[in-house]
Design a protein around this motif. Structure first.
Motif, PDB file in Angstrom:
ATOM      1  N   GLU A  17       0.822  -1.217   0.000  1.00 48.05           N
ATOM      2  CA  GLU A  17       0.000   0.000   0.000  1.00 48.05           C
ATOM      3  C   GLU A  17       0.855   1.266   0.000  1.00 48.05           C
ATOM      4  OE1 GLU A  17      -2.383  -0.495   3.444  1.00 48.05           O
ATOM      5  OE2 GLU A  17      -3.671  -2.044   2.554  1.00 48.05           O
ATOM      6  N   ARG A  18       2.101   1.129   0.422  1.00 54.82           N
ATOM      7  CA  ARG A  18       3.031   2.252   0.413  1.00 54.82           C
ATOM      8  C   ARG A  18       3.802   2.327  -0.904  1.00 54.82           C
ATOM      9  NH1 ARG A  18       1.871   1.069   5.548  1.00 54.82           N
ATOM     10  NH2 ARG A  18       2.438   2.473   7.249  1.00 54.82           N
ATOM     11  N   GLY A  19       3.447   1.493  -1.848  1.00 53.08           N
ATOM     12  CA  GLY A  19       4.091   1.509  -3.152  1.00 53.08           C
ATOM     13  C   GLY A  19       5.358   0.691  -3.243  1.00 53.08           C
ATOM     14  N   LEU A  20       5.594  -0.197  -2.291  1.00 50.07           N
ATOM     15  CA  LEU A  20       6.800  -1.005  -2.266  1.00 50.07           C
ATOM     16  C   LEU A  20       6.533  -2.401  -2.842  1.00 50.07           C
ATOM     17  CD1 LEU A  20       8.013  -0.119   1.348  1.00 50.07           C
ATOM     18  CD2 LEU A  20       8.791   0.894  -0.795  1.00 50.07           C
ATOM     19  N   ASP A  21       7.456  -2.894  -3.652  1.00 51.60           N
ATOM     20  CA  ASP A  21       7.417  -4.288  -4.081  1.00 51.60           C
ATOM     21  C   ASP A  21       8.091  -5.121  -2.999  1.00 51.60           C
ATOM     22  OD1 ASP A  21       6.221  -3.691  -6.543  1.00 51.60           O
ATOM     23  OD2 ASP A  21       8.176  -3.201  -7.422  1.00 51.60           O
ATOM     24  N   VAL A  22       7.466  -6.229  -2.625  1.00 52.98           N
ATOM     25  CA  VAL A  22       7.924  -6.996  -1.471  1.00 52.98           C
ATOM     26  C   VAL A  22       8.376  -8.392  -1.878  1.00 52.98           C
ATOM     27  CG1 VAL A  22       7.316  -7.875   0.816  1.00 52.98           C
ATOM     28  CG2 VAL A  22       6.311  -5.727   0.001  1.00 52.98           C
ATOM     29  N   MET A  23       9.569  -8.771  -1.423  1.00 59.45           N
ATOM     30  CA  MET A  23      10.058 -10.141  -1.554  1.00 59.45           C
ATOM     31  C   MET A  23      10.017 -10.786  -0.169  1.00 59.45           C
ATOM     32  SD  MET A  23      13.838 -11.577  -2.672  1.00 59.45           S
ATOM     33  CE  MET A  23      13.509 -11.674  -4.419  1.00 59.45           C
ATOM     34  N   VAL A  24       9.369 -11.926  -0.063  1.00 55.96           N
ATOM     35  CA  VAL A  24       9.294 -12.645   1.211  1.00 55.96           C
ATOM     36  C   VAL A  24      10.328 -13.763   1.210  1.00 55.96           C
ATOM     37  CG1 VAL A  24       7.853 -14.039   2.732  1.00 55.96           C
ATOM     38  CG2 VAL A  24       6.852 -12.096   1.496  1.00 55.96           C
ATOM     39  N   GLU A  25      11.213 -13.720   2.183  1.00 58.77           N
ATOM     40  CA  GLU A  25      12.263 -14.730   2.342  1.00 58.77           C
ATOM     41  C   GLU A  25      12.180 -15.257   3.773  1.00 58.77           C
ATOM     42  OE1 GLU A  25      15.977 -16.855   1.305  1.00 58.77           O
ATOM     43  OE2 GLU A  25      14.408 -15.878   0.135  1.00 58.77           O
ATOM     44  N   PRO A  26      11.290 -16.236   4.039  1.00 61.78           N
ATOM     45  CA  PRO A  26      11.137 -16.729   5.419  1.00 61.78           C
ATOM     46  C   PRO A  26      12.428 -17.365   5.924  1.00 61.78           C
ATOM     47  CG  PRO A  26       9.336 -17.469   3.987  1.00 61.78           C
ATOM     48  CD  PRO A  26      10.414 -16.932   3.098  1.00 61.78           C
ATOM     49  N   LEU A  27      12.910 -16.869   7.042  1.00 68.80           N
ATOM     50  CA  LEU A  27      14.102 -17.451   7.649  1.00 68.80           C
ATOM     51  C   LEU A  27      13.755 -18.418   8.773  1.00 68.80           C
ATOM     52  CD1 LEU A  27      16.465 -14.354   7.680  1.00 68.80           C
ATOM     53  CD2 LEU A  27      16.367 -16.234   6.030  1.00 68.80           C
ATOM     54  N   LEU A  28      12.456 -18.542   9.056  1.00 73.03           N
ATOM     55  CA  LEU A  28      11.959 -19.544   9.985  1.00 73.03           C
ATOM     56  C   LEU A  28      10.768 -20.240   9.342  1.00 73.03           C
ATOM     57  CD1 LEU A  28      11.929 -17.604  13.394  1.00 73.03           C
ATOM     58  CD2 LEU A  28      13.580 -19.338  12.675  1.00 73.03           C
ATOM     59  N   LEU A 224       7.772  -0.054  13.762  1.00 71.61           N
ATOM     60  CA  LEU A 224       8.700  -0.378  12.679  1.00 71.61           C
ATOM     61  C   LEU A 224       8.221   0.246  11.368  1.00 71.61           C
ATOM     62  CD1 LEU A 224      11.317  -2.019  12.236  1.00 71.61           C
ATOM     63  CD2 LEU A 224       9.879  -3.877  11.412  1.00 71.61           C
ATOM     64  N   LEU A 225       6.926   0.141  11.106  1.00 69.65           N
ATOM     65  CA  LEU A 225       6.376   0.764   9.904  1.00 69.65           C
ATOM     66  C   LEU A 225       6.502   2.284   9.964  1.00 69.65           C
ATOM     67  CD1 LEU A 225       3.194  -1.465   9.451  1.00 69.65           C
ATOM     68  CD2 LEU A 225       5.270  -1.477   8.038  1.00 69.65           C
ATOM     69  N   ALA A 226       6.365   2.856  11.157  1.00 67.74           N
ATOM     70  CA  ALA A 226       6.520   4.299  11.308  1.00 67.74           C
ATOM     71  C   ALA A 226       7.940   4.739  10.955  1.00 67.74           C
ATOM     72  CB  ALA A 226       6.176   4.724  12.730  1.00 67.74           C
ATOM     73  N   ALA A 227       8.940   3.921  11.298  1.00 70.76           N
ATOM     74  CA  ALA A 227      10.325   4.245  10.944  1.00 70.76           C
ATOM     75  C   ALA A 227      10.507   4.243   9.424  1.00 70.76           C
ATOM     76  CB  ALA A 227      11.276   3.242  11.599  1.00 70.76           C
ATOM     77  N   ILE A 228       9.873   3.286   8.757  1.00 69.89           N
ATOM     78  CA  ILE A 228       9.932   3.248   7.292  1.00 69.89           C
ATOM     79  C   ILE A 228       9.233   4.472   6.705  1.00 69.89           C
ATOM     80  CG2 ILE A 228       9.177   1.967   5.244  1.00 69.89           C
ATOM     81  CD1 ILE A 228       9.495  -0.595   6.888  1.00 69.89           C
ATOM     82  N   ASP A 229       8.057   4.786   7.242  1.00 69.09           N
ATOM     83  CA  ASP A 229       7.322   5.953   6.756  1.00 69.09           C
ATOM     84  C   ASP A 229       8.142   7.227   6.917  1.00 69.09           C
ATOM     85  OD1 ASP A 229       5.115   4.486   5.985  1.00 69.09           O
ATOM     86  OD2 ASP A 229       4.045   4.798   7.877  1.00 69.09           O
ATOM     87  N   ASP A 230       8.851   7.320   8.024  1.00 70.12           N
ATOM     88  CA  ASP A 230       9.670   8.506   8.261  1.00 70.12           C
ATOM     89  C   ASP A 230      10.720   8.666   7.172  1.00 70.12           C
ATOM     90  OD1 ASP A 230      10.593  10.736   9.982  1.00 70.12           O
ATOM     91  OD2 ASP A 230      12.362   9.484  10.225  1.00 70.12           O
ATOM     92  N   ASP A 231      11.364   7.565   6.805  1.00 72.21           N
ATOM     93  CA  ASP A 231      12.362   7.624   5.734  1.00 72.21           C
ATOM     94  C   ASP A 231      11.719   7.970   4.393  1.00 72.21           C
ATOM     95  OD1 ASP A 231      14.573   7.186   7.269  1.00 72.21           O
ATOM     96  OD2 ASP A 231      14.691   5.041   6.878  1.00 72.21           O
ATOM     97  N   LEU A 232      10.573   7.357   4.117  1.00 73.32           N
ATOM     98  CA  LEU A 232       9.899   7.648   2.854  1.00 73.32           C
ATOM     99  C   LEU A 232       9.475   9.107   2.788  1.00 73.32           C
ATOM    100  CD1 LEU A 232       7.686   4.435   2.498  1.00 73.32           C
ATOM    101  CD2 LEU A 232       9.803   4.958   1.289  1.00 73.32           C
ATOM    102  N   ASN A 233       8.976   9.640   3.893  1.00 71.30           N
ATOM    103  CA  ASN A 233       8.516  11.035   3.928  1.00 71.30           C
ATOM    104  C   ASN A 233       9.670  12.030   3.816  1.00 71.30           C
ATOM    105  OD1 ASN A 233       5.835  10.257   4.176  1.00 71.30           O
ATOM    106  ND2 ASN A 233       5.901  10.275   6.424  1.00 71.30           N
TER     107      ASN A 233
END
Length: 238
Positions: A17-28, A224-233
């Motif tokens: 929803e934030r416009g990011l393409d996501v790769m999922v790499e489960p480490l567990l 954690l999402l807020a930290a990402i939003d801060d960088d994007l903003n």
């Protein structure tokens, strides 16, 4: 996204929803414990220290009437998705969960059922037992650590195709650090911003040569999402 597949799905949608393409790499990889038994007789509530714990309990036990005390927002959200309506969330770690229970719960009102994995952070049962609570710790699942990074992830790292990496536990962060070295991709991390859920997670990530290492203001998915939003903003473009 480095969380187990089921845990990653909701976060991946939010990031999309934030416009990011996501790769999922489960480490567990989450595996149920065969023959696990749920005993709620005389129990006054359920302790949840991970979303996987409440999912495992919900698959084994049809009842949804007991209150839930969850370690953080992600596990609390999973409990609500499983049909539990009385859910209280702590601040994201075992210490805050223990403090929440001590402030809300009468130890004489019945036992507490802890829906646990084979490996847990901290000693919740020991801490609460010392305060007079009866804690029934039931191991309902085990988290099996990945033994290698996928070929697709390694290729993407080598071609500079990743810009953000999210880590939600010290175990997954430590696993990634080990496997990145083994795969020979450690030196490709210099263009990636890494985000750790807590100080313990960030400590496992700090030896790696990230472009930048961010830590959530508190150990919650929202922070954690807020930290990402801060960088994007502020103009960081993934």
């Amino acid at each position: 996204m480095t969380r187990p597949k089921e845990d990653s799905e909701g976060v991946a949608r939010v990031l999309a929803e934030r416009g990011l393409d996501v790769m999922v790499e489960p480490l567990l990889d989450i595996e149920p414990v065969a023959g696990a038994i749920i005993d709620t007789d005389g129990a006054q509530g359920i302790l949840v220290t991970s979303a996987n714990g409440i999912r495992a309990l919900a698959r084994l036990h049809p009842g949804r009437d007991l209150p839930i005390w969850a370690v953080g927002d992600a596990s609390g959200r999973a409990a609500r998705e499983m049909g539990f309506s009385r859910v209280e969330c702590a601040g994201g770690d075992v210490d805050s969960l223990a403090a929440l229970v001590e402030s809300r719960v009468d130890p004489k009102a019945g036992a507490l059922l802890h829906a646990a994995g084979s490996v847990t952070a901290g000693d919740l049962s020991g801490w609460l037992s010392a305060k007079g609570f009866e804690v029934r710790r039931r191991v309902l699942y085990r988290a099996v650590t990945a033994t290698r990074l996928s070929a697709s992830l390694c290729d993407t790292l080598r071609t500079g195709g990743l810009h953000l990496a999210l880590f939600f536990s010290p175990r997954t962060a430590r696993t990634f650090a080990t496997l990145a070295i083994e795969a020979g991709v450690r030196d490709t991390l210099g263009t990636i911003a890494a985000y750790g859920l807590s100080a313990n997670v960030s400590a496992e990530l700090s030896p790696l040569p990230w472009r930048v290492l961010r830590q959530a203001a508190e150990p919650s998915q929202a922070a954690l999402l807020a930290a990402i939003d801060d960088d994007l903003n502020r103009g960081f473009s993934p």
